[in-house]
Design an enzyme around this catalytic site. Structure first.
Site, PDB file in Angstrom:
ATOM      1  N   ASP A 163      37.403  42.381  38.190  1.00 41.70           N
ATOM      2  CA  ASP A 163      38.382  42.222  37.100  1.00 41.70           C
ATOM      3  C   ASP A 163      38.240  40.825  36.472  1.00 41.70           C
ATOM      4  O   ASP A 163      39.181  40.048  36.480  1.00 41.70           O
ATOM      5  CB  ASP A 163      39.815  42.425  37.638  1.00 41.70           C
ATOM      6  CG  ASP A 163      40.188  41.453  38.757  1.00 41.70           C
ATOM      7  OD1 ASP A 163      39.282  40.848  39.371  1.00 41.70           O
ATOM      8  OD2 ASP A 163      41.406  41.275  39.004  1.00 41.70           O
ATOM      9  N   ASP A 203      35.550  36.062  39.688  1.00 41.43           N
ATOM     10  CA  ASP A 203      34.660  37.240  39.616  1.00 41.43           C
ATOM     11  C   ASP A 203      33.390  36.842  38.867  1.00 41.43           C
ATOM     12  O   ASP A 203      32.271  37.203  39.264  1.00 41.43           O
ATOM     13  CB  ASP A 203      35.313  38.379  38.825  1.00 41.43           C
ATOM     14  CG  ASP A 203      36.645  38.823  39.379  1.00 41.43           C
ATOM     15  OD1 ASP A 203      36.716  39.850  40.050  1.00 41.43           O
ATOM     16  OD2 ASP A 203      37.639  38.115  39.120  1.00 41.43           O
ATOM     17  N   ASN A 251      43.273  41.032  36.880  1.00 45.26           N
ATOM     18  CA  ASN A 251      43.597  39.712  36.316  1.00 45.26           C
ATOM     19  C   ASN A 251      44.107  39.844  34.886  1.00 45.26           C
ATOM     20  O   ASN A 251      44.924  39.053  34.420  1.00 45.26           O
ATOM     21  CB  ASN A 251      42.365  38.812  36.336  1.00 45.26           C
ATOM     22  CG  ASN A 251      42.050  38.309  37.730  1.00 45.26           C
ATOM     23  OD1 ASN A 251      42.955  38.057  38.519  1.00 45.26           O
ATOM     24  ND2 ASN A 251      40.778  38.182  38.040  1.00 45.26           N
ATOM     25  N   THR A 267      35.865  42.987  43.829  1.00 46.30           N
ATOM     26  CA  THR A 267      36.509  41.668  43.806  1.00 46.30           C
ATOM     27  C   THR A 267      37.790  41.707  42.964  1.00 46.30           C
ATOM     28  O   THR A 267      38.237  40.672  42.465  1.00 46.30           O
ATOM     29  CB  THR A 267      35.542  40.585  43.276  1.00 46.30           C
ATOM     30  OG1 THR A 267      35.036  41.004  42.009  1.00 46.30           O
ATOM     31  CG2 THR A 267      34.396  40.339  44.240  1.00 46.30           C
ATOM     32  N   PHE A 276      46.891  38.767  45.741  1.00 48.38           N
ATOM     33  CA  PHE A 276      46.973  39.468  44.453  1.00 48.38           C
ATOM     34  C   PHE A 276      46.249  40.821  44.435  1.00 48.38           C
ATOM     35  O   PHE A 276      46.840  41.846  44.074  1.00 48.38           O
ATOM     36  CB  PHE A 276      46.420  38.556  43.346  1.00 48.38           C
ATOM     37  CG  PHE A 276      46.442  39.179  41.980  1.00 48.38           C
ATOM     38  CD1 PHE A 276      47.615  39.269  41.245  1.00 48.38           C
ATOM     39  CD2 PHE A 276      45.281  39.698  41.415  1.00 48.38           C
ATOM     40  CE1 PHE A 276      47.636  39.852  39.993  1.00 48.38           C
ATOM     41  CE2 PHE A 276      45.282  40.283  40.162  1.00 48.38           C
ATOM     42  CZ  PHE A 276      46.468  40.359  39.445  1.00 48.38           C
ATOM     43  N   ASN A 277      44.969  40.858  44.803  1.00 50.29           N
ATOM     44  CA  ASN A 277      44.192  42.106  44.656  1.00 50.29           C
ATOM     45  C   ASN A 277      44.805  43.256  45.446  1.00 50.29           C
ATOM     46  O   ASN A 277      44.791  44.405  45.005  1.00 50.29           O
ATOM     47  CB  ASN A 277      42.747  41.913  45.133  1.00 50.29           C
ATOM     48  CG  ASN A 277      41.940  41.059  44.184  1.00 50.29           C
ATOM     49  OD1 ASN A 277      42.303  40.895  43.014  1.00 50.29           O
ATOM     50  ND2 ASN A 277      40.844  40.498  44.679  1.00 50.29           N
ATOM     51  N   HIS A 298      37.417  32.352  45.093  1.00 52.44           N
ATOM     52  CA  HIS A 298      37.621  33.459  46.038  1.00 52.44           C
ATOM     53  C   HIS A 298      36.473  34.478  46.048  1.00 52.44           C
ATOM     54  O   HIS A 298      35.892  34.785  47.082  1.00 52.44           O
ATOM     55  CB  HIS A 298      38.900  34.225  45.682  1.00 52.44           C
ATOM     56  CG  HIS A 298      40.121  33.390  45.548  1.00 52.44           C
ATOM     57  ND1 HIS A 298      40.847  32.965  46.637  1.00 52.44           N
ATOM     58  CD2 HIS A 298      40.772  32.903  44.448  1.00 52.44           C
ATOM     59  CE1 HIS A 298      41.899  32.268  46.228  1.00 52.44           C
ATOM     60  NE2 HIS A 298      41.868  32.212  44.902  1.00 52.44           N
ATOM     61  N   ASP A 299      36.211  35.044  44.867  1.00 52.52           N
ATOM     62  CA  ASP A 299      35.350  36.235  44.821  1.00 52.52           C
ATOM     63  C   ASP A 299      33.901  35.940  45.198  1.00 52.52           C
ATOM     64  O   ASP A 299      33.188  36.823  45.702  1.00 52.52           O
ATOM     65  CB  ASP A 299      35.411  36.871  43.422  1.00 52.52           C
ATOM     66  CG  ASP A 299      36.790  37.419  43.113  1.00 52.52           C
ATOM     67  OD1 ASP A 299      37.546  37.699  44.062  1.00 52.52           O
ATOM     68  OD2 ASP A 299      37.119  37.555  41.918  1.00 52.52           O
TER      69      ASP A 299
HETATM   70  C1  BDR Z   1      41.988  37.201  43.683  1.00 52.25           C
HETATM   71  O1  BDR Z   1      42.895  37.480  42.622  1.00 52.25           O
HETATM   72  C2  BDR Z   1      42.306  37.197  41.379  1.00 52.25           C
HETATM   73  O2  BDR Z   1      43.135  36.398  40.602  1.00 52.25           O
HETATM   74  C3  BDR Z   1      40.970  36.538  41.645  1.00 52.25           C
HETATM   75  O3  BDR Z   1      40.000  36.975  40.717  1.00 52.25           O
HETATM   76  C4  BDR Z   1      40.632  36.969  43.046  1.00 52.25           C
HETATM   77  O4  BDR Z   1      39.902  38.189  43.057  1.00 52.25           O
HETATM   78  C5  BDR Z   1      42.510  36.026  44.485  1.00 52.25           C
HETATM   79  O5  BDR Z   1      43.757  36.325  45.012  1.00 52.25           O
HETATM   80 CA    CA Z   2      38.925  39.090  41.040  1.00 52.37          CA
END
Ligand code: BDR
Ligand code: CA
Length: 314
Positions: A11, A16, A40, A124, A165-166, A238-239
Site C-alpha cells: 500500500d 513500501d 496507507n 507489506t 496499523f496493517n 518497516h516494510d
Molecule cells: C506499517 O503501516 C504502514 O503505515 C507502513 O507502510 C507499514 O507497512 C507500519 O505499521
Molecule cells: Ca505498508
C-alpha cells in the site's frame, strides 16, 4: 543463479516504496508482479503510487489493483504518516505501465498456477488480498512457498496501544493468513522500530548521488519529519525488513512463536498475541523477527540505491 520468484503486495507508502527499491536491486529475487491494496491511502492512490515507483526504478512487470476495502470493516487510511497522496515528498515520474485488467487476487492466482515452482508472497500492507486469495483459491496453497510480511508486533502497537496499523486495518484477513498453516515470517514492530534510518544515514544515501538515491532520501526525510516529534531517533523503514528477511536473514534475530490475531477485544482488536514462552502448547505458526543488526541494514539500503547507477532515471 537460481532466482526466488516473489510477488510484492503493498500500500505504498514510503516504506513500501523503499522495500520495493530494495527488492528490485537484489539479483536473487525475480519479481513476478506488483499488487496493491487500500491501506496507507485509498486503493486508487496506492495503485497510482505503485505505478510511479515502478517507473522510478525501471521495474517492468504486471501490476494490478487489489481490494479497496477490508473483508468486514471500513478502511482506515494514514494521511498523517504518508500524506494526502500516500507518498508525499519528492516528485516522481508518471506510471509508464498500464495496470492489468485482472484484479490483484486473479493476477496472483494466475501467476501461482503457471509458476513451475512455489512463489514467495511479500505483503507489506493490510492482508486483505492474501486472505481473499486463500479463501477463493485454497487449491493454490501449495504454490505459496512462504509469506514474508510486515505487520503486527509482539510487544507493542502503533495505531492503538495494542495493534499495529496493517493488522488493525483488516484483522479478519490477518486471522485467515495466520491460521493458514503456510510458513510465515513476521516483520513486526519489535524489529521494524529498530530498523531506523538516522539523519546521518539519510545524508549518506543522498550522497550516493543518483536519482533513486535522491528520491529515497527525500522519502526518508518526509517519513522522519513525522516520526521525530514522537521521539524516534530515525525513520523506521518497516516494510523493507520483510525484504531483508529474504535476502539477509543473517542480520536478523528471530523466534518461532504461536501467534493469534485478536478480533474482539475492546482495547486490543488487531493485536498479534504471540505466545512467547509457549504457554499454550501450540505449534508455532510464525517466525517472528525480534531484532536486527541496524548497521548492516543501513549498508544493505545504501548498496541497494547505489546499484541503480549514476545519473538518469532507469
Ligand atoms: C506499517 O503501516 C504502514 O503505515 C507502513 O507502510 C507499514 O507497512 C507500519 O505499521
Ligand atoms: Ca505498508
Amino acid at each position: 543463479m537460481k532466482k526466488i520468484p516473489v510477488i510484492l503486495d503493498g500500500d505504498p507508502g514510503h516504506d513500501d516504496a523503499i522495500a520495493w527499491v530494495l527488492a528490485n536491486s537484489r539479483p536473487e529475487l525475480d519479481i513476478l508482479a506488483i499488487t496493491t491494496i487500500g491501506g496507507n491511502q485509498t486503493l486508487a492512490k496506492t495503485t497510482y503510487n505503485a505505478g510511479r515507483i515502478m517507473s522510478l526504478i525501471g521495474l517492468d512487470v504486471p501490476y494490478a489493483a487489489g481490494r479497496s476495502k477490508p473483508l468486514f470493516c471500513d478502511l482506515i487510511v494514514a494521511p498523517s504518516v504518508h500524506g494526502v497522496t500516500g507518498l508525499d515528498g519528492p516528485e516522481l515520474p508518471e506510471p509508464e505501465r498500464v495496470i492489468v485488467e485482472e484484479e490483484a487476487v486473479e493476477l496472483i492466482a494466475r501467476l501461482l498456477e503457471t509458476s513451475n515452482e512455489p512463489v514467495v508472497l511479500v505483503p507489506t500492507g493490510p492482508l486483505t488480498n492474501i486472505a481473499s486469495l486463500l479463501l477463493l483459491r485454497h487449491d493454490l496453497k501449495e504454490k505459496i512457498k512462504h509469506i514474508y510480511m510486515m505487520g503486527g508486533g509482539i510487544t507493542k502497537g502503533n495505531w492503538t496501544a495494542a495493534a499495529e496499523f496493517n493488522i488493525l486495518v483488516d484483522p479478519e484477513a490477518a486471522d485467515i493468513v495466520f491460521r493458514s498453516g503456510l510458513p510465515i515470517t513476521m516483520a513486526g514492530l519489535d524489529v521494524t522500530e529498530e530498523a531506523l534510518v538516522y539523519p546521518e544515514d539519510i545524508e549518506r544515501i543522498k550522497s550516493v548521488g543518483n536519482d533513486v538515491a535522491r528520491v529515497v532520501a527525500g522519502w526518508l526525510e518526509f517519513f522522519y519529519q513525522f516520526h521525530q516529534p514522537l521521539g524516534y531517533r530515525g525513520a523506521p523503514v518497516h516494510d523493507a525488513v520483510a525484504i531483508a528477511a529474504i535476502v539477509r536473514p543473517d542480520i536478523l534475530m528471530t523466534r518461532e512463536m504461536y501467534v493469534e490475531i485478536e478480533l474482539c477485544g475492546d482495547f486490543t482488536r488487531g493485536a498479534t498475541v504471540g505466545d512467547y514462552y509457549g504457554l499454550l502448547g501450540q505449534k508455532p505458526n510464525a517466525t517472528c523477527i525480534m531484532d536486527i543488526d541496524r548497521v548492516a541494514f543501513i549498508e544493505l539500503l545504501i548498496d541497494s540505491v547505489a546499484s541503480y547507477g549514476k545519473g538518469e532515471l532507469r
